[in-house]
Design an enzyme around this catalytic site. Structure first.
Site, mmCIF file in Angstrom:
data_model
loop_
_atom_site.group_PDB
_atom_site.id
_atom_site.type_symbol
_atom_site.label_atom_id
_atom_site.label_comp_id
_atom_site.label_asym_id
_atom_site.label_seq_id
_atom_site.Cartn_x
_atom_site.Cartn_y
_atom_site.Cartn_z
ATOM 1 N N LYS A 16 47.451 119.094 45.582
ATOM 2 C CA LYS A 16 48.867 119.354 45.392
ATOM 3 C C LYS A 16 49.113 120.089 44.078
ATOM 4 O O LYS A 16 50.131 120.719 43.889
ATOM 5 C CB LYS A 16 49.640 118.017 45.367
ATOM 6 C CG LYS A 16 49.472 117.195 46.614
ATOM 7 C CD LYS A 16 50.051 115.778 46.377
ATOM 8 C CE LYS A 16 49.695 114.903 47.571
ATOM 9 N NZ LYS A 16 49.773 113.476 47.233
ATOM 10 N N GLY A 17 48.148 119.945 43.169
ATOM 11 C CA GLY A 17 48.349 120.405 41.796
ATOM 12 C C GLY A 17 48.685 121.876 41.659
ATOM 13 O O GLY A 17 49.458 122.271 40.787
ATOM 14 N N GLU A 50 44.624 127.593 41.365
ATOM 15 C CA GLU A 50 44.393 126.190 41.021
ATOM 16 C C GLU A 50 45.197 125.800 39.792
ATOM 17 O O GLU A 50 45.580 126.645 38.986
ATOM 18 C CB GLU A 50 42.894 125.989 40.712
ATOM 19 C CG GLU A 50 42.151 125.103 41.693
ATOM 20 C CD GLU A 50 42.562 123.627 41.665
ATOM 21 O OE1 GLU A 50 43.735 123.289 41.371
ATOM 22 O OE2 GLU A 50 41.688 122.807 41.958
ATOM 23 N N ASP A 51 45.401 124.508 39.652
ATOM 24 C CA ASP A 51 46.103 124.021 38.468
ATOM 25 C C ASP A 51 45.196 124.007 37.237
ATOM 26 O O ASP A 51 45.570 124.472 36.174
ATOM 27 C CB ASP A 51 46.709 122.627 38.715
ATOM 28 C CG ASP A 51 45.715 121.619 39.300
ATOM 29 O OD1 ASP A 51 44.546 121.979 39.536
ATOM 30 O OD2 ASP A 51 46.124 120.466 39.514
ATOM 31 N N ASP A 96 38.277 121.753 35.267
ATOM 32 C CA ASP A 96 37.875 120.732 34.299
ATOM 33 C C ASP A 96 36.341 120.708 34.281
ATOM 34 O O ASP A 96 35.720 121.564 33.656
ATOM 35 C CB ASP A 96 38.509 119.413 34.765
ATOM 36 C CG ASP A 96 38.302 118.260 33.820
ATOM 37 O OD1 ASP A 96 38.279 118.492 32.604
ATOM 38 O OD2 ASP A 96 38.175 117.120 34.284
ATOM 39 N N LYS A 117 39.777 123.828 30.861
ATOM 40 C CA LYS A 117 39.233 122.998 29.775
ATOM 41 C C LYS A 117 37.753 123.329 29.658
ATOM 42 O O LYS A 117 36.906 122.616 30.211
ATOM 43 C CB LYS A 117 39.354 121.508 30.136
ATOM 44 C CG LYS A 117 40.721 120.904 30.071
ATOM 45 C CD LYS A 117 40.565 119.391 30.260
ATOM 46 C CE LYS A 117 41.806 118.736 30.759
ATOM 47 N NZ LYS A 117 41.585 117.331 31.165
ATOM 48 N N PHE A 177 43.977 114.857 28.521
ATOM 49 C CA PHE A 177 44.503 114.723 29.875
ATOM 50 C C PHE A 177 45.951 115.196 29.897
ATOM 51 O O PHE A 177 46.802 114.674 29.191
ATOM 52 C CB PHE A 177 44.397 113.283 30.380
ATOM 53 C CG PHE A 177 44.556 113.211 31.868
ATOM 54 C CD1 PHE A 177 43.481 113.490 32.703
ATOM 55 C CD2 PHE A 177 45.787 112.913 32.437
ATOM 56 C CE1 PHE A 177 43.622 113.471 34.089
ATOM 57 C CE2 PHE A 177 45.944 112.883 33.822
ATOM 58 C CZ PHE A 177 44.866 113.159 34.644
ATOM 59 N N ARG A 220 54.210 115.449 38.125
ATOM 60 C CA ARG A 220 53.959 116.813 38.619
ATOM 61 C C ARG A 220 55.170 117.718 38.405
ATOM 62 O O ARG A 220 55.044 118.925 38.249
ATOM 63 C CB ARG A 220 53.654 116.783 40.122
ATOM 64 C CG ARG A 220 52.337 116.126 40.489
ATOM 65 C CD ARG A 220 52.030 116.384 41.957
ATOM 66 N NE ARG A 220 51.006 115.504 42.502
ATOM 67 C CZ ARG A 220 49.693 115.695 42.402
ATOM 68 N NH1 ARG A 220 49.234 116.729 41.740
ATOM 69 N NH2 ARG A 220 48.841 114.855 42.942
HETATM 70 P P1 IMP Z 1 37.059 119.220 38.244
HETATM 71 O O1 IMP Z 1 36.414 119.109 39.592
HETATM 72 O O2 IMP Z 1 36.483 118.245 37.257
HETATM 73 O O3 IMP Z 1 37.087 120.624 37.687
HETATM 74 O O4 IMP Z 1 38.534 118.673 38.378
HETATM 75 C C1 IMP Z 1 39.453 119.307 39.098
HETATM 76 C C2 IMP Z 1 40.626 118.410 39.392
HETATM 77 O O5 IMP Z 1 40.723 117.278 38.520
HETATM 78 C C3 IMP Z 1 41.895 119.189 39.145
HETATM 79 O O6 IMP Z 1 42.240 119.978 40.267
HETATM 80 C C4 IMP Z 1 42.879 118.088 38.857
HETATM 81 O O7 IMP Z 1 43.388 117.576 40.073
HETATM 82 C C5 IMP Z 1 42.067 117.024 38.183
HETATM 83 N N1 IMP Z 1 42.236 117.085 36.708
HETATM 84 C C6 IMP Z 1 41.315 117.495 35.819
HETATM 85 N N2 IMP Z 1 41.808 117.437 34.575
HETATM 86 C C7 IMP Z 1 43.086 117.002 34.686
HETATM 87 C C8 IMP Z 1 44.141 116.752 33.729
HETATM 88 O O8 IMP Z 1 44.024 116.922 32.500
HETATM 89 N N3 IMP Z 1 45.317 116.325 34.254
HETATM 90 C C9 IMP Z 1 45.515 116.127 35.592
HETATM 91 N N4 IMP Z 1 44.564 116.352 36.509
HETATM 92 C C10 IMP Z 1 43.353 116.783 36.066
HETATM 93 MG MG MG Z 2 43.888 118.959 41.591
#
Ligand code: IMP
Ligand code: MG
Length: 174
Positions: free
Chosen positions: A41-42, A97-98, A101, A129, A150, A163
């Site tokens: 949803k992000g 994408e939002d 990470d 990040k 976060f 959100r």
């Molecule tokens: P990744 O697979 O670790 O890159 O994480 C991706 C998903 O983790 C993102 O699409 C977010 O839904 C969630 N996420 C990662 N960091 C944050 C944050 O700081 N706030 C909220 N959601 C996060």
């Molecule tokens: Mg997400």
């Protein structure tokens, strides 16, 4: 436990940056149609604002994936909850994408989409990040690089809340 949100990027800063990315994308895709894929949803708030600022023809599709884990850490296990409605073969696909990470979700997703034979495949993220990267992901358009904190707002949630904040904030607990 009380939750506090401190503004990291104001509504104006975010909007101005999205305008600039929209202009860049419009230049890069001149003469083409761009097929935006929103990761729910992000990514939904960013997708809407970005799409409004793109001047080449746009089509949209949505998918939903989950990376299992606690509220603040992704585990690396990715599951497709909702797949795309339409094939992407031959299309100029831009994933919206939002946040990137660890990179686990996106590296999995981009590989999966590549196998479906798009004409091109790029990635646009509102936030990055870089300090948290575990798996390398090639990001084509980045809104902001942010520190390892976060964040919530502009589509990003903590436990499904926040959100709807029109800015990006850092959440803390005491
Ligand atoms: P990744 O697979 O670790 O890159 O994480 C991706 C998903 O983790 C993102 O699409 C977010 O839904 C969630 N996420 C990662 N960091 C944050 C944050 O700081 N706030 C909220 N959601 C996060
Ligand atoms: Mg997400």
């Amino acid at each position: 436990m009380a939750e506090h949100v401190r503004v990291l990027l104001s509504e104006k800063e975010v909007d101005d940056r999205i305008q600039a990315i929209g202009e860049q994308i419009s230049r890069d895709y001149a003469g083409k149609q761009v097929h935006l894929i929103c990761v729910l949803k992000g990514g939904s708030f960013f997708l809407c604002e970005l799409a409004k600022r793109i001047t080449v023809p746009v089509s949209l599709d949505f998918m939903s994936v989950s990376s299992y884990g606690s509220e603040t850490k992704s585990s690396g296990v990715v599951k497709i909850i909702k797949d795309l409605d339409d094939p992407i073969k031959g299309k100029d696909v831009l994933v919206v994408e939002d946040i990137v990470d660890s990179g686990r979700t996106l590296s999995y997703l981009m590989e999966m989409l590549k196998d479906r034979g798009p004409a091109s495949l790029k990635l646009c993220t509102l936030l990055d990040k870089p300090d948290r990267r575990v798996i390398d992901v090639n990001v084509d358009y980045t809104g902001f690089e942010i520190p390892d904190e976060f964040v919530v707002g502009y589509g990003l949630d903590y436990d499904q809340r926040y959100r709807n904040l029109p800015y990006i904030g850092v959440i803390s607990f005491d």
